[in-house]
Design an enzyme around this catalytic site. Structure first.
Site, mmCIF file in Angstrom:
data_model
loop_
_atom_site.group_PDB
_atom_site.id
_atom_site.type_symbol
_atom_site.label_atom_id
_atom_site.label_comp_id
_atom_site.label_asym_id
_atom_site.label_seq_id
_atom_site.Cartn_x
_atom_site.Cartn_y
_atom_site.Cartn_z
ATOM 1 N N SER A 87 -43.948 74.107 26.583
ATOM 2 C CA SER A 87 -43.799 73.064 27.597
ATOM 3 C C SER A 87 -44.839 71.947 27.556
ATOM 4 O O SER A 87 -44.660 70.924 28.208
ATOM 5 C CB SER A 87 -43.804 73.699 28.991
ATOM 6 O OG SER A 87 -42.553 74.280 29.240
ATOM 7 N N LYS A 96 -49.243 67.743 36.267
ATOM 8 C CA LYS A 96 -47.926 68.391 36.392
ATOM 9 C C LYS A 96 -47.789 68.977 37.797
ATOM 10 O O LYS A 96 -48.720 69.613 38.310
ATOM 11 C CB LYS A 96 -47.804 69.480 35.335
ATOM 12 C CG LYS A 96 -46.395 70.059 35.194
ATOM 13 C CD LYS A 96 -46.340 71.048 34.031
ATOM 14 C CE LYS A 96 -44.948 71.596 33.806
ATOM 15 N NZ LYS A 96 -44.893 72.563 32.708
ATOM 16 N N SER A 119 -41.169 71.606 29.483
ATOM 17 C CA SER A 119 -41.003 71.239 30.872
ATOM 18 C C SER A 119 -42.010 70.195 31.367
ATOM 19 O O SER A 119 -41.779 69.585 32.399
ATOM 20 C CB SER A 119 -41.123 72.488 31.742
ATOM 21 O OG SER A 119 -42.429 73.010 31.683
#
Lengths: 469, 483
Positions: B174, B75, B150
């Protein structure tokens, strides 16, 4: 003065830890800009603070020395404001649960100034004006600070200065800060309001920020007194505001009013769960405190019989008082005190040198030298000469004392030389008798020359006076 | 989808070299990315060079760590020295960190092969990935659907076969929500299990790094590699190693079913999660009906705390030291204002404003303080529940992956996190695993919530479910590599 001043101080003191409060960078003053910093103290994304335990212990030590109630659990909090020297846009400080509560400073006039709290926080970087424009130096950013907040208990400039001096002397003596105002490692904000004598309510205060010398503190207080007194005298109302002080003009000026003041939006720092000290650690910190300067000063006066002025000079810096105490061991305290204050202090002029008191003659060597003098084994002239030699070469007094120096003058021998001096200096004798006091020095000088300085000048003078009646 | 253990076998048996495997994944990522956008940055050279180093180890006969040579997606809010780390924001479009995050250090010591940096919602704020400055990744199960957020790009890369596993972060769901939307496994470890050093903060007291993987065992392997006490993160403690203790045994395990998590659910989700509970019961677990009335306070508590911390954490983006800089400005204040106005997207601005408001004087007690009290109450309720049950089973999300054109108000969007936020508030671990498909073939996720620092129990229960259902819900999506 028409009005009474009500003053509370917020004093910032940098702690002398080797590394910063949240990272391993050095806290050393100065250095090329932005060379004492890392991702953490420049607030790079993703970095986290790791609380320096030594900073917490130093702050607790300061609290213990100032008679505070040191807390076993306190909380770091973020204080938000936007300024380029603050890279995270918040300062990690403490808010509702500070490390130390209460405490006090006793002044020489008998008044006790209460402390509200002492908390830990990080210092900001600083702006540097250069030809290329405004630059930021983050070397100071993240240096650990304590903020000592007093109650509004101070009433005069003298009290403020004594209070500040007390903090300075005490914190230096326990080794938690060098308290150098000229380097910004100690600075204060003055909250000041006026009221009529006898009034019980406080007036509206101004806060003058960032005063970094005793002179500035005094000047800012005088200026604020005059300014507020004029407003009140004209029937006006003082505005609650934050003011800055200019050392050049000696004046304060408004920085921001209460309405425009920052909303710091404090909340607990989530990256540091809590500051914890066990009861045992706090007790150990208390017990490890050395004799504090205030107590030492009392002892020097009460037990050693020094004057308060001399005692103050000798207790201001720990290095000096330690030197004095070993130099005076076994002697009359006044002998060592006088020698240090009159002879040795005369050689150094700056406060910094006194702070880092490290004379070339060791305390042990001075003790031996003063001992020889006090017991009459050497006279004053020899003392002076040997001391001068000792400052050049780091050797004990014995290395410079010859047999001649210690050859004692029997009273008979001295009396004989004095008689000769009177005979051979008839003119001086006559001058003295006709009122020229200085002429006596010439006769004593003869004795000293004859004895190659080994005679005790005071004894010689007494003997000469006895002879010439 | 190919598992970590499968890649490890291929390498150890020398059926494929690490360089060949890396090349396939990097090539697939490069090929798919213009459309799928699972990556913000693909690091071809670094990936291949790390893979070649693994091949040299193999050639020297050295033992391989479980993650050696296994391509993964990280990420893009985890700091990687020398590789830009954007947080999917214009603000950090060209920001290149000069230090490595603790997890990246840990993975490098395992000879991990990073394919690139995963797409995400801007600064991890969002549940759809539509807030990414670099464009939203597509859900490989159905390109008209969002991958969730996310960590949407990370989950999409694993489901879409351009990474074997991913490293995400989870502040309110997330990791778990995109894992559920994309039909993969997502583990949010206990707060403190994995060091946050180098993770660009959204909400510091809630953020936690964790794995997104093709199956449960892989999640355990990655957790073991990244969890550790780190002296640079005062909130980190590490957690017990789990991979070697995975048995898939649930006999006697007490699984709580709290009805509050099942309210207002589409029947397909309710049925799937209920069926997984049955499957676990058949495997020997005991189901216990429990109540968790605090669920309804989860979202307000979460949005107050998360936004408050975000408003503080994002104050440093002023353009002075790094990141986006406004070009046309009158003075310093104007520069900072313009930099932030230009650099942040709408959702980030919304949360900064909300957070600034709840912390401001006069509102602090009504919002932030009250939320802190609720946080304690929610944590206490979890602790109480864990006195009677070993874990809780809930749905991960109240819906399957949303359509890109679904128009939701911010509050409706926040509602998609209703089952996941209480877990972050309490700091407990939770895993989302695929447990079914809806009528349109979209994956449904179930969530197991465990005691603090007891990831082993929920991983075991999830593995038991996987075994009981013969992995029938772990289906690869189209595209990507399959080995």
């Amino acid at each position: 003065m028409k009005y009474e001043m009500v003053i509370g101080l917020e004093t910032h003191v940098e702690l002398s830890t080797k590394t910063k409060i949240f990272c391993g960078c050095t806290t050393q003053f100065g250095g090329e800009p932005n060379t004492h910093c890392c991702p953490i103290c420049t607030g790079m994304p993703g970095t986290l603070p790791v609380l320096n335990k030594q900073a917490v212990r130093y702050a607790a030590r300061a609290g213990a020395a100032l008679h505070c109630n040191v807390q076993t659990r306190s909380i770091m909090a973020r204080k938000h404001y936007v300024y380029p020297d603050l890279p995270k846009a918040y300062q990690v400080s403490q808010f509702d649960l500070p490390l130390c509560l209460g405490g006090y400073v006793d002044l020489s006039n008998g008044r006790r100034i209460n402390l509200t709290r002492i908390h830990i926080e990080e210092d900001a970087g600083k702006l540097v004006h250069t030809r290329q424009g405004e630059m930021i130096d983050y070397n100071r950013g993240g240096v650990p600070l304590i903020e000592i907040v007093s109650e509004p208990d101070l009433r005069t400039t003298d009290e403020v200065l004594e209070y500040m001096e007390h903090l300075q002397t005490t914190l230096r003596s326990i080794g938690v800060s060098d308290c150098r105002m000229q380097e910004g490692s100690m600075r204060c904000d003055v909250n000041l309001s006026l009221r009529l004598p006898g009034a019980t309510e406080f007036g509206i205060r101004s806060e003058t920020k960032n005063l970094n010398s005793f002179t500035s503190i005094a000047a800012a207080i005088e200026y604020e007194y005059a300014r507020q007194a004029e407003i009140l005298g004209a029937g006006g109302v003082v505005e609650q505001e934050t003011r800055g002080f200019s050392a050049e003009t000696g004046e304060t000026s408004s920085l921001r009013s209460k309405e425009n003041s920052d909303d710091y939006r404090y909340f607990p720092e989530p990256d540091i769960i809590a500051v914890l000290l066990s009861e045992e650690e706090i007790t150990a910190i208390r017990e490890a405190l050395p004799e504090l300067p205030a107590a030492k000063l009392r002892r020097y006066v009460d037990e050693l019989g020094l004057t308060p002025a001399d005692a103050k000079l000798l207790t201001k810096y720990r290095a000096v008082s330690e030197y004095f105490e070993s130099a005076q061991a076994g002697l009359s305290p006044k002998t060592a005190a006088n020698f240090i204050i009159t002879t040795m202090f005369a050689e150094i002029t700056t406060e910094a040198e006194r702070e880092h008191w490290n004379p070339s003659v060791s305390a042990q060597n001075l003790n031996e030298l003063l001992g020889l003098s006090e017991s009459g084994k050497i006279n004053r002239a020899t003392l002076k000469r040997v001391y001068a030699q000792m400052t050049q070469e780091q050797k004990p007094a014995s290395a410079f004392i010859t047999e001649e120096d210690t050859k004692s003058f029997g009273d008979g021998e001295l009396a004989e030389i004095c008689r000769r001096a009177v005979e051979e200096n008839a003119k001086s004798v006559a001058d003295y008798k006709s009122g020229k006091e200085k002429a006596l020095k010439a006769i004593v000088g003869f004795v000293m020359r004859e004895t190659k300085g080994r005679a005790d000048a005071i004894k010689a003078e007494q003997e000469i006076l006895r002879i010439i009646g | 989808m190919t598992s970590i253990t499968r890649i490890h076998e291929l390498l150890v048996s020398k059926k494929a070299s690490a360089a060949e495997i890396a090349e396939q994944y990097v090539a697939a990522a490069e090929r798919d990315n213009p459309e799928m956008k699972a990556y913000i940055t693909i690091t071809r050279e670094a990936a291949l060079s790390a893979a070649r180093a693994v091949d040299e180890k193999i050639a020297r006969g050295e033992e391989l760590s479980p993650l050696a040579g296994v391509p993964f997606n990280m990420k893009d809010l985890i700091s990687t020295a020398g590789v830009r780390t954007t947080c999917a924001s214009k603000m950090l479009e060209d920001y290149v960190p000069f230090y490595d995050a603790a997890v990246w250090e840990a993975l490098q010591t395992q000879d991990a092969v990073m394919v690139g940096k995963g797409n995400m919602d801007e600064f991890a704020m969002g549940s759809t990935n539509k807030t990414s400055y670099f464009g939203a990744p597509l859900n490989p199960r159905d390109k008209s659907r969002v991958p969730g957020g996310s960590s949407g790009g990370v989950a999409a890369a694993v489901a879409g076969g351009t990474a074997v596993y991913g490293i995400g972060s989870d502040t309110g769901g997330s990791i778990r929500q995109p894992a559920a939307y994309c039909g993969v496994v997502g583990l949010k470890p206990t707060y403190g299990a994995v060091s946050r050093y180098g993770l660009i903060a959204f909400a510091s007291s809630l953020d936690q790094i964790g794995p997104i993987t093709a199956n449960v065992r892989d999640a355990a392997i990655v957790l073991d590699a990244i969890s550790d006490k780190d002296s640079r993160d005062m909130t980190s403690r590490g957690t017990a190693k789990v991979a070697d203790r995975l048995t898939g045994e649930v006999r006697g395990l007490k699984i709580g079913i709290a009805r509050e998590f099942f309210e207002n659910l589409p029947s397909e989700i309710e049925n799937s999660v209920t069926a997984s509970a049955k499957a676990l019961e058949n495997a020997g677990a005991q189901l216990v009906d429990v109540s968790f009335p605090m669920v309804r306070y989860g979202l307000p508590t979460y949005y107050i705390l998360a936004c408050a911390e975000a408003s503080s954490n994002l104050g440093r983006y002023d353009g002075l030291r790094f990141g986006h800089r406004a070009e046309d400005f009158r003075n310093l204040e104007d520069f900072i204002r313009k930099t932030r106005s230009e650099g942040f997207g709408a959702e980030v601005k919304r949360r900064i404003l909300l957070g600034t408001y709840v912390l401001s004087s006069g509102y602090y007690d009504a919002f932030y303080n009250k939320a802190q009290q609720l946080r304690r109450a929610i944590s206490n309720d979890f602790a109480k529940l864990f006195g009677t049950v070993d874990c809780l089973l809930t749905p991960t999300t109240p819906s399957t992956a949303l359509r890109f054109d679904a128009r939701l108000s911010p509050v409706e969007m926040y509602m998609t996190d209703i089952c996941t936020v209480p877990i972050n508030i309490a700091g407990v671990p939770a895993i989302s695993f695929p447990c079914g498909f809806d009528g349109e073939g979209l994956p449904i996720g179930a969530q197991l919530i465990g005691r603090k620092f007891d990831e082993a129990t929920i991983l075991n229960a999830a593995l038991a479910f996987e075994n009981a259902t013969a992995s029938e819900f772990l289906r690869p999506a189209n595209g990507g590599v399959s080995l």
